[in-house]
Design a protein around this motif. Structure first.
Motif, PDB file in Angstrom:
ATOM      1  N   ARG A   1      -4.892 -21.803  -7.007  1.00  0.00           N
ATOM      2  CA  ARG A   1      -5.508 -22.848  -7.832  1.00  0.00           C
ATOM      3  C   ARG A   1      -7.014 -22.900  -7.591  1.00  0.00           C
ATOM      4  O   ARG A   1      -7.793 -23.102  -8.537  1.00  0.00           O
ATOM      5  CB  ARG A   1      -4.879 -24.209  -7.529  1.00  0.00           C
ATOM      6  CG  ARG A   1      -5.295 -25.298  -8.525  1.00  0.00           C
ATOM      7  CD  ARG A   1      -4.751 -26.663  -8.112  1.00  0.00           C
ATOM      8  NE  ARG A   1      -3.308 -26.648  -7.987  1.00  0.00           N
ATOM      9  CZ  ARG A   1      -2.472 -26.742  -9.028  1.00  0.00           C
ATOM     10  NH1 ARG A   1      -2.946 -26.845 -10.264  1.00  0.00           N
ATOM     11  NH2 ARG A   1      -1.164 -26.739  -8.834  1.00  0.00           N
TER      12      ARG A   1
ATOM     13  N   LYS B   1     -13.049 -21.756 -13.748  1.00  0.00           N
ATOM     14  CA  LYS B   1     -13.385 -22.826 -14.703  1.00  0.00           C
ATOM     15  C   LYS B   1     -14.848 -23.238 -14.538  1.00  0.00           C
ATOM     16  O   LYS B   1     -15.559 -23.459 -15.528  1.00  0.00           O
ATOM     17  CB  LYS B   1     -12.460 -24.028 -14.486  1.00  0.00           C
ATOM     18  CG  LYS B   1     -11.022 -23.786 -14.937  1.00  0.00           C
ATOM     19  CD  LYS B   1     -10.132 -24.991 -14.603  1.00  0.00           C
ATOM     20  CE  LYS B   1      -8.691 -24.725 -14.982  1.00  0.00           C
ATOM     21  NZ  LYS B   1      -7.805 -25.852 -14.604  1.00  0.00           N
TER      22      LYS B   1
ATOM     23  N   ASN C   1      -9.586 -18.201 -23.103  1.00  0.00           N
ATOM     24  CA  ASN C   1      -8.362 -18.333 -23.869  1.00  0.00           C
ATOM     25  C   ASN C   1      -7.100 -17.958 -23.092  1.00  0.00           C
ATOM     26  O   ASN C   1      -6.016 -17.920 -23.660  1.00  0.00           O
ATOM     27  CB  ASN C   1      -8.453 -17.458 -25.131  1.00  0.00           C
ATOM     28  CG  ASN C   1      -9.468 -17.997 -26.133  1.00  0.00           C
ATOM     29  OD1 ASN C   1      -9.196 -18.952 -26.859  1.00  0.00           O
ATOM     30  ND2 ASN C   1     -10.653 -17.396 -26.155  1.00  0.00           N
TER      31      ASN C   1
ATOM     32  N   LYS D   1      -3.973 -18.513 -20.933  1.00  0.00           N
ATOM     33  CA  LYS D   1      -3.091 -19.670 -20.756  1.00  0.00           C
ATOM     34  C   LYS D   1      -3.046 -20.167 -19.322  1.00  0.00           C
ATOM     35  O   LYS D   1      -2.771 -21.345 -19.072  1.00  0.00           O
ATOM     36  CB  LYS D   1      -1.679 -19.322 -21.232  1.00  0.00           C
ATOM     37  CG  LYS D   1      -1.574 -19.146 -22.744  1.00  0.00           C
ATOM     38  CD  LYS D   1      -0.142 -18.811 -23.146  1.00  0.00           C
ATOM     39  CE  LYS D   1      -0.032 -18.636 -24.663  1.00  0.00           C
ATOM     40  NZ  LYS D   1       1.332 -18.263 -25.071  1.00  0.00           N
ATOM     41  N   LEU D   2      -3.294 -19.268 -18.351  1.00  0.00           N
ATOM     42  CA  LEU D   2      -3.265 -19.701 -16.957  1.00  0.00           C
ATOM     43  C   LEU D   2      -4.311 -20.757 -16.649  1.00  0.00           C
ATOM     44  O   LEU D   2      -4.137 -21.576 -15.751  1.00  0.00           O
ATOM     45  CB  LEU D   2      -3.468 -18.498 -16.028  1.00  0.00           C
ATOM     46  CG  LEU D   2      -2.199 -17.782 -15.551  1.00  0.00           C
ATOM     47  CD1 LEU D   2      -2.550 -16.510 -14.815  1.00  0.00           C
ATOM     48  CD2 LEU D   2      -1.361 -18.684 -14.663  1.00  0.00           C
TER      49      LEU D   2
ATOM     50  N   THR E   1      -5.222 -23.047 -18.761  1.00  0.00           N
ATOM     51  CA  THR E   1      -4.936 -24.275 -19.514  1.00  0.00           C
ATOM     52  C   THR E   1      -3.552 -24.841 -19.256  1.00  0.00           C
ATOM     53  O   THR E   1      -3.283 -25.986 -19.595  1.00  0.00           O
ATOM     54  CB  THR E   1      -5.091 -24.018 -21.021  1.00  0.00           C
ATOM     55  OG1 THR E   1      -4.203 -22.958 -21.413  1.00  0.00           O
ATOM     56  CG2 THR E   1      -6.522 -23.606 -21.351  1.00  0.00           C
ATOM     57  N   SER E   2      -2.659 -24.041 -18.654  1.00  0.00           N
ATOM     58  CA  SER E   2      -1.288 -24.507 -18.456  1.00  0.00           C
ATOM     59  C   SER E   2      -0.748 -24.058 -17.115  1.00  0.00           C
ATOM     60  O   SER E   2      -0.694 -22.869 -16.822  1.00  0.00           O
ATOM     61  CB  SER E   2      -0.375 -23.982 -19.573  1.00  0.00           C
ATOM     62  OG  SER E   2       0.980 -24.286 -19.288  1.00  0.00           O
ATOM     63  N   GLU E   3      -0.326 -25.017 -16.302  1.00  0.00           N
ATOM     64  CA  GLU E   3       0.269 -24.703 -15.005  1.00  0.00           C
ATOM     65  C   GLU E   3       1.617 -24.017 -15.164  1.00  0.00           C
ATOM     66  O   GLU E   3       2.111 -23.369 -14.257  1.00  0.00           O
ATOM     67  CB  GLU E   3       0.470 -25.985 -14.183  1.00  0.00           C
ATOM     68  CG  GLU E   3      -0.762 -26.442 -13.461  1.00  0.00           C
ATOM     69  CD  GLU E   3      -0.442 -27.457 -12.381  1.00  0.00           C
ATOM     70  OE1 GLU E   3       0.750 -27.596 -12.041  1.00  0.00           O
ATOM     71  OE2 GLU E   3      -1.373 -28.101 -11.885  1.00  0.00           O
ATOM     72  N   ASN E   4       2.244 -24.191 -16.323  1.00  0.00           N
ATOM     73  CA  ASN E   4       3.579 -23.650 -16.534  1.00  0.00           C
ATOM     74  C   ASN E   4       3.560 -22.228 -17.066  1.00  0.00           C
ATOM     75  O   ASN E   4       4.598 -21.661 -17.393  1.00  0.00           O
ATOM     76  CB  ASN E   4       4.366 -24.547 -17.504  1.00  0.00           C
ATOM     77  CG  ASN E   4       4.573 -25.941 -16.934  1.00  0.00           C
ATOM     78  OD1 ASN E   4       4.828 -26.090 -15.742  1.00  0.00           O
ATOM     79  ND2 ASN E   4       4.445 -26.956 -17.774  1.00  0.00           N
ATOM     80  N   SER E   5       2.367 -21.656 -17.183  1.00  0.00           N
ATOM     81  CA  SER E   5       2.282 -20.278 -17.656  1.00  0.00           C
ATOM     82  C   SER E   5       3.042 -19.363 -16.715  1.00  0.00           C
ATOM     83  O   SER E   5       3.045 -19.549 -15.502  1.00  0.00           O
ATOM     84  CB  SER E   5       0.821 -19.829 -17.735  1.00  0.00           C
ATOM     85  OG  SER E   5       0.754 -18.459 -18.010  1.00  0.00           O
ATOM     86  N   LYS E   6       3.718 -18.370 -17.290  1.00  0.00           N
ATOM     87  CA  LYS E   6       4.545 -17.467 -16.502  1.00  0.00           C
ATOM     88  C   LYS E   6       3.751 -16.279 -15.939  1.00  0.00           C
ATOM     89  O   LYS E   6       4.316 -15.340 -15.430  1.00  0.00           O
ATOM     90  CB  LYS E   6       5.710 -16.934 -17.356  1.00  0.00           C
ATOM     91  CG  LYS E   6       6.656 -18.013 -17.867  1.00  0.00           C
ATOM     92  CD  LYS E   6       7.360 -18.716 -16.717  1.00  0.00           C
ATOM     93  CE  LYS E   6       8.361 -19.750 -17.232  1.00  0.00           C
ATOM     94  NZ  LYS E   6       9.013 -20.477 -16.136  1.00  0.00           N
TER      95      LYS E   6
ATOM     96  N   ASN F   1       3.936 -26.130  -5.761  1.00  0.00           N
ATOM     97  CA  ASN F   1       3.644 -25.366  -6.971  1.00  0.00           C
ATOM     98  C   ASN F   1       3.107 -24.012  -6.527  1.00  0.00           C
ATOM     99  O   ASN F   1       2.313 -23.927  -5.590  1.00  0.00           O
ATOM    100  CB  ASN F   1       2.606 -26.114  -7.809  1.00  0.00           C
ATOM    101  CG  ASN F   1       2.308 -25.421  -9.128  1.00  0.00           C
ATOM    102  OD1 ASN F   1       1.792 -24.309  -9.162  1.00  0.00           O
ATOM    103  ND2 ASN F   1       2.616 -26.100 -10.228  1.00  0.00           N
TER     104      ASN F   1
END
Length: 502
Positions: free
Chosen positions: A32, A39, A63, A65-66, A68-73, A162
């Motif tokens: 993280r 960022k 762009n 997804k990692l 913008t989204s913690e749930n990205s795989k 997480n």
């Protein structure tokens, strides 16, 4: 940490020291932290500050997804490659930093209850291609390209957190030492020879020592491909990997520099220039062929007491190991088993394995089960003795691993039958102060069976009946009853059929 923002992606990809110094900055960071660094870097870019990456790459970062989204795989390894080293992860067979031949590999570390650190998994190197011919020359292979300089990023795996909050603990450059590389080269030959024979569908990680061929693919449907060689029989997707046991040794010996108290079987690396590791092992044992266990005890100054450890001790002594821990066996996950045959040639003893929990077995799938993992990754050294009526003569030794079909067909069938009975419910019958059950018997499967493996019988049944020390000698079934703890065993007659020396 955020002092690094201005330096993000600022390293010389033509200089190995620059790469290592830059990589070392992420020690003690979490994944993280790296994303947050990126960022901040993008915020600087939006504010018009001069950046050291192209506009196209910065657009790609924004762009992703990692971010913008913690749930990205997305894989954790991709975070290091893209968000810290600044390049798009790909399936290119060249090393990640190909100007200096450095491959970036992230891998988890597990912390055992006693605080010991172990490798969390095997280290996947590169996919085995079923569409192209095999490269016979190891030094020209993609495997060598990927392992000659590994930037090893090791993080502590904490399943309570997480995954982005896992901490990166160690970052080091690792190259397999010469004595390991000789064994890896021979492993490569064993794997590629099987592929060239059109037998990729029979590959097993237990075929080899340090370099394995592990399965890859999340679903049965997607994990099969037609082979390039032979009759193009479909085979499971596999990758070259450094085995879990080998990676644990790398962690302990090279990263933590805890020089392990293991002795080496190979005293001189030149031995491996002429003979394979397996040939060396067998030759060392067979040097003592036909000697009795009593003669061997005298030769190695060991008490002749016929306890169970005697024949294992002698096996190690013949290999030149004073204790019972050989460095190469620890790295390769080789288990030494002394087999004692009776005068009539029969093998009286089955081989036992660690106990298991009924509820855990009930929730396993075959491909991820303990038994499947064990036999698909473990190689055995069988040291065979035969009774002469008074003592036991050494007949010889052989390396053995369970054939793929035996594991994937016969053992699988036996495992499923046992699992189904545990799930649907074990029935108990009380007779003459004994408790019988309807679990599958040894005679139901030609290779494996289960039987009690505890100090004494222990039960706690639905009707209120209890017997023995429940907490010590039993564990709970899915239906709430408790039964004596069991373990898996390989049938003695199956072992006998595998022996070259009888």
């Amino acid at each position: 940490i955020y002092e690094v923002i201005k330096m993000l992606f600022d390293y010389d990809d033509t200089n190995i020291n620059s790469v290592l110094n830059y990589a070392k900055k992420i020690e003690n960071m979490t994944f993280r932290d790296i994303l947050n660094l990126c960022k901040e870097y993008l915020t600087d870019a939006e504010n018009g500050n001069k950046m050291n990456r192209s506009d196209e790459f910065i657009h790609s970062l924004k762009n992703d997804k990692l971010l913008t989204s913690e749930n990205s795989k997305g894989q954790l390894g991709n975070i290091i490659e893209k968000f810290y080293f600044g390049y798009e992860p790909n399936s290119n067979q060249n090393a990640d930093l190909d100007k200096i031949g450095v491959e970036i590999k992230q891998t988890p570390i597990n912390i055992k209850k006693d605080g010991t650190l172990t490798a969390g998994e095997r280290l996947v190197i590169t996919m085995i291609s079923y569409t192209d011919p095999i490269e016979d020359d190891f030094y020209k292979s993609h495997v060598y390209e990927k392992i000659k300089n590994i930037l090893l990023v090791q993080y502590i795996r904490d399943k309570s957190k997480n995954r982005l909050d896992n901490q990166i603990k160690y970052v080091n450059l690792f190259t397999p030492p010469p004595e390991d590389l000789e064994i890896i080269i021979n492993d490569y030959k064993v794997i590629t020879q099987k592929i060239k024979e059109g037998k990729a569908h029979e590959l097993s990680e237990s075929d080899t020592y340090y370099l394995g061929a592990c399965t890859k693919g999340s679903t049965a449907k997607n994990s099969w491909r037609e082979q390039y060689y032979g009759n193009h029989i479909p085979a499971k997707k596999r990758a070259f990997c450094l085995k879990n046991s080998y990676m644990t040794h790398v962690l302990q010996d090279y990263v933590l520099t805890h020089k392990l108290e293991n002795e080496s079987i190979i005293k001189n690396i030149d031995e491996l220039k002429h003979l394979s590791f397996e040939q060396i092992i067998i030759n060392k044992i067979n040097h003592y062929k036909n000697k009795t266990d009593e003669e061997l005890c005298s030769l190695f100054d060991r008490e002749y007491n016929n306890n169970k450890s005697q024949w294992i001790d002698l096996s190690y002594r013949m290999l030149g190991i004073k204790g019972n821990h050989a460095e190469e066996f620890e790295k390769a996950n080789v288990k030494v088993k002394a087999i004692r045959l009776e005068e009539n040639g029969k093998n009286r003893e089955s081989i036992s394995f660690p106990t298991f929990k009924y509820k855990e077995l009930a929730n396993e799938t075959w491909d991820t089960s303990y038994i499947h993992e064990y036999f698909s990754t473990t190689k055995f050294l069988f040291v065979v003795f035969k009774s002469n009526g008074e003592t036991y003569n050494l007949l010889g030794a052989q390396m053995w691993n369970m054939p793929y079909r035996d594991l994937e067909e016969t053992v699988k069938d036996g495992w499923i039958a046992i699992q189904e009975k545990i799930i649907t419910g074990v029935s108990f019958i009380k007779t003459n102060n004994r408790i019988k059950n309807d679990l599958p018997k040894k005679s139901d499967n030609p290779i494996i069976h289960i039987r009690p493996h505890a100090q004494k019988a222990a039960f706690k049944l639905k009707d209120g009946y209890t017997q023995g020390n429940i907490q010590r000698d039993a564990n709970e079934l899915p239906d709430g009853q408790w039964m004596t703890t069991h373990s898996f065993w390989i049938n003695n007659d199956y072992i006998l059929k595998q022996l070259k020396y009888k």
